[in-house]
Scaffold this motif. Sequence first.
Motif, short mmCIF file in Angstrom:
data_model
loop_
_atom_site.label_atom_id
_atom_site.label_comp_id
_atom_site.label_asym_id
_atom_site.label_seq_id
_atom_site.Cartn_x
_atom_site.Cartn_y
_atom_site.Cartn_z
N PRO A 276 0.80 -1.22 0.00
CA PRO A 276 0.00 0.00 0.00
C PRO A 276 0.84 1.28 0.00
CG PRO A 276 -0.09 -1.06 2.16
CD PRO A 276 0.57 -2.03 1.22
N GLU A 277 2.01 1.24 0.65
CA GLU A 277 2.83 2.45 0.72
C GLU A 277 3.94 2.47 -0.32
OE1 GLU A 277 3.10 -0.35 2.75
OE2 GLU A 277 4.23 0.32 4.52
N ARG A 278 3.76 1.76 -1.41
CA ARG A 278 4.79 1.65 -2.44
C ARG A 278 5.31 3.03 -2.89
NH1 ARG A 278 8.01 -2.15 -4.19
NH2 ARG A 278 6.29 -3.65 -4.32
N GLU A 279 4.42 3.93 -3.25
CA GLU A 279 4.84 5.22 -3.78
C GLU A 279 5.59 6.05 -2.74
OE1 GLU A 279 1.75 7.36 -5.71
OE2 GLU A 279 1.32 5.77 -7.17
N ILE A 280 5.11 6.02 -1.49
CA ILE A 280 5.78 6.77 -0.43
C ILE A 280 7.17 6.19 -0.17
CG2 ILE A 280 5.70 7.40 2.02
CD1 ILE A 280 2.65 7.30 1.83
N TYR A 281 7.23 4.88 -0.10
CA TYR A 281 8.49 4.17 0.16
C TYR A 281 9.51 4.49 -0.94
CZ TYR A 281 11.30 -0.07 -0.85
OH TYR A 281 12.28 -0.95 -1.20
N GLU A 282 9.11 4.39 -2.20
CA GLU A 282 10.03 4.64 -3.29
C GLU A 282 10.44 6.12 -3.37
OE1 GLU A 282 8.76 0.96 -6.28
OE2 GLU A 282 8.15 3.01 -6.78
N ALA A 283 9.51 7.01 -3.05
CA ALA A 283 9.85 8.44 -3.05
C ALA A 283 10.92 8.73 -2.00
CB ALA A 283 8.60 9.28 -2.78
N LEU A 284 10.79 8.15 -0.81
CA LEU A 284 11.80 8.33 0.23
C LEU A 284 13.15 7.79 -0.22
CD1 LEU A 284 9.72 7.42 3.41
CD2 LEU A 284 10.68 9.67 2.86
N HIS A 476 9.65 -0.09 8.50
CA HIS A 476 10.76 0.48 7.74
C HIS A 476 11.15 -0.45 6.60
CE1 HIS A 476 12.47 -2.25 10.71
NE2 HIS A 476 13.55 -2.36 9.93
N ALA A 477 12.03 0.07 5.74
CA ALA A 477 12.45 -0.70 4.57
C ALA A 477 13.89 -0.37 4.23
CB ALA A 477 11.54 -0.36 3.38
N ALA A 478 14.55 -1.32 3.57
CA ALA A 478 15.89 -1.09 3.01
C ALA A 478 15.72 -0.83 1.53
CB ALA A 478 16.79 -2.30 3.25
N CYS A 479 16.06 0.37 1.08
CA CYS A 479 15.89 0.73 -0.33
C CYS A 479 16.85 -0.07 -1.20
CB CYS A 479 16.17 2.22 -0.52
SG CYS A 479 15.00 3.29 0.31
N PRO A 480 16.46 -0.30 -2.46
CA PRO A 480 17.35 -1.03 -3.37
C PRO A 480 18.69 -0.31 -3.53
CG PRO A 480 15.17 -0.80 -4.33
CD PRO A 480 15.19 0.06 -3.10
N VAL A 481 19.75 -1.10 -3.59
CA VAL A 481 21.08 -0.55 -3.85
C VAL A 481 21.19 -0.28 -5.34
CG1 VAL A 481 23.55 -1.02 -3.79
CG2 VAL A 481 22.09 -1.76 -1.89
N LEU A 482 21.39 0.98 -5.69
CA LEU A 482 21.50 1.35 -7.10
C LEU A 482 22.92 1.14 -7.62
CD1 LEU A 482 20.26 2.51 -9.67
CD2 LEU A 482 20.66 4.81 -8.77
N VAL A 483 23.88 1.64 -6.90
CA VAL A 483 25.29 1.47 -7.27
C VAL A 483 26.07 1.11 -6.02
CG1 VAL A 483 27.35 2.57 -8.23
CG2 VAL A 483 25.10 3.17 -9.14
N GLY A 484 26.84 0.03 -6.09
CA GLY A 484 27.67 -0.38 -4.96
C GLY A 484 27.15 -1.63 -4.29
#
Length: 510
Positions: A276-284, A476-484
């Motif tokens: 449900p909080e996908r957009e908020i999570y990804e924005a953060l 809480h969530a761990a955001c995807p690692v983009l680089v590294g």
Amino acid sequence: IFQLHRIAFFPLNLLLGQMTDLIYTEKELVQSLKEYIKAEESKLDAVKSWADKLDVVTRASTLDPEGYLAHPVNAYKLMKRLNTEWSELESLVLQDPSDGFISNMTVHRQYFPDQEDEKGAAKALMRLQDTYKLDSESFARGKLPGMHHNAILTVDDCYDMGKTAYNEADYYHAVLWMQQALRQMDAEEEHVVSKADVLDYLSYSVYQMGDLPRAIELTRRLVAIDSSHQRAGGNLRYFEKLLSKQLNELNQEGQEPATEEPIQLGTYKRPNDYLPEREIYEALCRGEGVKMTTERRSRLYCRYHDGNRNPRLLLQPMKEEDEWDSPHIVRYLNALSDQEIEKIKELAKPRLARATNRRIIDLNGDARSVNYISMVQRLSNNIASTLCLTKQIANYGVGGQYEPHFDFSRKEEPDAFKTLGTGNRVATFLNYMSDVEAGGATVFPDFGAAIYPKKGTAVFWYNLFRSGEGDYRTRHAACPVLVGSKWVSNKWIHERGQEFRRPCGLTEVD
């Protein structure tokens, strides 16, 4: 002071540590391949030498066969060649220099990624694409923030990405990647896949996204390229009939033809999913919507922490910084030394298995784990000293993430920690064991906080109020690692043994 119940490892997606090993494995295989090529070339040189020598002989013998054989030496050498030398040549041709290479491949193949790993890596790229709002062109050209190595995706790579999404009925991403493959094809880049195959997948995926006019336009392009295509004609008639029906229902006589402009990120809306909080999570994760105001920042302080005069910390107290006021989140500086971090990673790495979901490994009673447990116990003592409270290791590699979750058990899952006999998770102590070039933040969607990894530091927060009720704000969530690569270790502090260190209360206060 504290009972060490279990060490848990939970790798998410492909582990960068293991993928680093694969880099060296591939290098070894390339060297083996070069040796095979050299052996093949040596064999071919020998065969060519035989061919050249025999060519000279047969040219002379066929000019005057009877005269040639009239010489007894020539007659003898013909018998010898056909009986002995041609057999030697046959043995040479039958030699297989590939044996060493094949043997090397066989040894390493057990460590190769499988189809699920490849699919997981493709889905990880799509996850990064969604979270950080990166278009397919950026990925295909390797234009990622903080990236120091060039890496491009070919037409065939983009096609395979799209096909992976298509096979998962993920038509949203199938459209984006098939469109990118088509764009690079139209730019006359080299490719193996046919344009007809790309248009076939793209047109049907666009139809599944509800864009009939564009599906019709793409299918017409497909028919123009391959009029005998087994599905194109039927699909085109079906799409046109369906569009005509929709227009009749809307009392419209016709519709403007679809635009020729390529499909871009944002042309279609990504379908909603289970979170449900996908957009908020990804924005953060992108650094958007963080609710760190000037007023809130004025309430944050830093201090030395000696654990209520704990002997371990009297001479060298911990440096503590406020990250958030309510719920209270603090960061400890120099929580782990570089030496401790490298030792933990060295000991943990062999036990980190590839998995898409977390895997728990109980190290109790494992003699090989003595050094590791000893180190973790020392770290636990440091945590205990700092917090006056009585490990889990994670390596986030390609697109590694942990979606929004609670660290404590809710009322609907009262037996979550029953087998441990430890009670619920009072608090979380999260060690960051690496810096991350881009992405990888720990975010709290409920109150809009983003905590960024910093090697050697640790963050702490309470999951339960003093009343024992869960603090639902701490989801809480761990955001995807983009680089590294992101390495973390967790210490969850449970209720048992903390009764006198954090006494219970009747009110819900931090």
